[in-house]
Each structure stands twice: as C-alpha cells, then as structure tokens.
Design a protein around this motif. Sequence first.
Motif, short mmCIF file in Angstrom:
data_model
loop_
_atom_site.label_atom_id
_atom_site.label_comp_id
_atom_site.label_asym_id
_atom_site.label_seq_id
_atom_site.Cartn_x
_atom_site.Cartn_y
_atom_site.Cartn_z
N VAL A 30 0.87 -1.18 0.00
CA VAL A 30 0.00 0.00 0.00
C VAL A 30 0.90 1.23 0.00
O VAL A 30 1.75 1.39 0.89
CB VAL A 30 -0.94 0.01 1.22
N VAL A 31 0.73 2.09 -1.00
CA VAL A 31 1.54 3.30 -1.15
C VAL A 31 0.63 4.50 -0.89
O VAL A 31 -0.41 4.66 -1.53
CB VAL A 31 2.15 3.39 -2.57
N ASN A 32 1.04 5.35 0.05
CA ASN A 32 0.27 6.54 0.38
C ASN A 32 0.69 7.70 -0.51
O ASN A 32 1.76 8.27 -0.33
CB ASN A 32 0.47 6.91 1.86
N GLU A 33 -0.16 8.04 -1.47
CA GLU A 33 0.09 9.18 -2.36
C GLU A 33 -1.03 10.20 -2.21
O GLU A 33 -1.40 10.90 -3.15
CB GLU A 33 0.19 8.69 -3.81
N THR A 34 -1.59 10.29 -0.99
CA THR A 34 -2.75 11.16 -0.74
C THR A 34 -2.37 12.59 -0.36
O THR A 34 -3.18 13.49 -0.47
CB THR A 34 -3.63 10.59 0.38
#
Length: 122
Positions: A30-34
Amino acid sequence: MKHFLSGLIAIGFAIVAAPSFAADARNVTVVNETGYGIKFLGFNAPDDGLDEWENELEKVLQNQASTYVEFDEDDEGCVWNIRVDWQNYDEAVLWKNVNLCKMTALRLRYDPGTKTTSFLAE
C-alpha cells in the motif's frame, strides 16, 4: 548409474517435502500518495461485518511512504474490505469487495477538488 538414479529420487522427495515460500496472492503493498498521513489501515472479509478491523500499521503511514501487508493462512478468499483513517481528521474511507488477488500494489490517491479518495491497483 544406480547412484545417479538414487540421487534424483532423493532430490525429488526433498522438493515435494519442502514448504512453499511463494507469496500469498493477497499480499499487497500500500503506497500513500494522498498528501496526508494515514493512522489506520485495515482489511476485513466482507462476511466479518464493518465493525471488526485490525490496524495493519505500526505507526503513521506518511505521504509517499509504503507498507507491505501480508495475509495469514487462516485468512480466506481474495475479496476484502479496506478501511483508511486519516491522521488529523475524523473521517474514514471504506472500499468494499476489493479483489486483492488481482493486484500487488494499491496506490492511494486523494483529489482535493472533488474531495475523493481513490486507489490505483497495480
């Protein structure tokens, strides 16, 4: 020749008896690009209801950071619900019935114009 055949048979038994080290098809990065920190990341099976969650994070998942989520053998099925809670907000995001077996990564995105959180599956 006799020793060669015996060696091949022994290797065959060793291969069959060895445990499988292949990654579970549901494991996902899971990559956080928010643009925001995530304090809670949970997965649960659709039949578990929406009140049973376990946080997969040991600490806040900062923007541009990633985490690898591994599933246990006891977990069943490819389809899971996913919940994200923000670090500084009391809102949560919920995606239902996501087939994790069809992806290896989830890139979480936030659009401030529409105030919508989405994910890109890879």
